[in-house]
Design a protein around this motif. Structure first.
Motif, short mmCIF file in Angstrom:
data_model
loop_
_atom_site.label_atom_id
_atom_site.label_comp_id
_atom_site.label_asym_id
_atom_site.label_seq_id
_atom_site.Cartn_x
_atom_site.Cartn_y
_atom_site.Cartn_z
N ARG A 7 20.38 -34.43 -8.55
CA ARG A 7 20.50 -33.40 -9.49
C ARG A 7 19.37 -32.66 -9.54
O ARG A 7 19.24 -31.32 -9.65
CB ARG A 7 20.63 -34.14 -10.88
N LYS A 8 18.12 -33.24 -9.20
CA LYS A 8 16.99 -32.34 -9.15
C LYS A 8 17.12 -31.32 -7.90
O LYS A 8 16.72 -30.04 -8.22
CB LYS A 8 15.74 -33.24 -8.72
N GLU A 11 19.17 -28.38 -9.42
CA GLU A 11 18.57 -27.67 -10.68
C GLU A 11 18.01 -26.48 -9.85
O GLU A 11 17.58 -25.43 -10.66
CB GLU A 11 17.61 -28.69 -11.20
N ASN A 14 19.78 -22.04 -8.70
CA ASN A 14 20.28 -21.42 -10.10
C ASN A 14 20.28 -19.85 -10.14
O ASN A 14 19.99 -19.23 -11.24
CB ASN A 14 20.02 -22.23 -11.32
N ILE A 21 26.97 -25.60 -8.73
CA ILE A 21 27.12 -26.19 -10.12
C ILE A 21 27.80 -27.54 -9.60
O ILE A 21 28.08 -27.93 -8.70
CB ILE A 21 28.20 -25.42 -11.16
N ASN A 47 25.54 -21.89 -15.93
CA ASN A 47 25.79 -23.18 -15.54
C ASN A 47 25.18 -23.49 -14.08
O ASN A 47 25.26 -24.81 -13.89
CB ASN A 47 27.37 -23.62 -15.61
N ARG A 50 23.23 -26.72 -12.84
CA ARG A 50 23.58 -27.58 -14.01
C ARG A 50 24.82 -28.57 -13.76
O ARG A 50 25.58 -27.93 -12.90
CB ARG A 50 23.46 -27.05 -15.33
N ASP A 51 25.13 -29.17 -14.75
CA ASP A 51 26.48 -30.06 -14.77
C ASP A 51 27.29 -29.22 -15.50
O ASP A 51 26.85 -28.98 -16.90
CB ASP A 51 26.31 -31.58 -15.04
#
Length: 127
Positions: A7-8, A11, A14, A21, A47, A50-51
């Motif tokens: 997830r990092k 991030e 974006n 996403i 979004n 991100r999730d």
């Protein structure tokens, strides 16, 4: 084997030139879809990184849209960063509207009564 992302790592992706996403622990690169998204560029950019699972499911995308998103699939979230997937609830069968005599009377009695009253008023006034 599918590529794995933390997830990092997501991030940081974006921006308009690198928009990624996550939906249901699957990673999608939507960079080239931004201008074609029916909901507009802003939704995807807001979004990005991100999730977007809740947002995606709350909008109520069609089955075609769900299949079409596979074109943008990059990989999956690593096992350590996976979140619980929110499943859409299937609609319950409609069993509370059974056809009964009382229901039929409740539906048809008022218009039939008003029709009979209109006929009597017509006969009284124009005969």
């Amino acid at each position: 084997m599918a590529q794995r992302f933390t997830r990092k790592e997501i991030e940081a992706r974006n921006r308009r030139d690198d928009a990624v996403i996550i939906i249901d622990n699957v990673v999608y690169d939507v960079t080239h879809f931004l201008d074609d998204h029916p909901g507009g560029v802003e939704v995807l950019l807001n979004n990005a990184g991100r999730d977007a699972s809740r947002c995606f499911h709350d909008v109520g995308h069609s089955d075609d849209a769900k299949q079409w998103r596979q074109r943008f699939r990059l990989g999956e979230v690593v096992d350590e960063d996976r979140w619980e997937v929110i499943r859409e609830q299937a609609a319950a069968p409609d069993t509370e509207h059974e056809l009964t005599l009382s229901g039929l009377i409740n539906v048809w009695a008022p218009p039939l009564f008003m029709g009979a009253l209109a006929i009597l008023a017509y006969i009284y006034l124009f005969s």
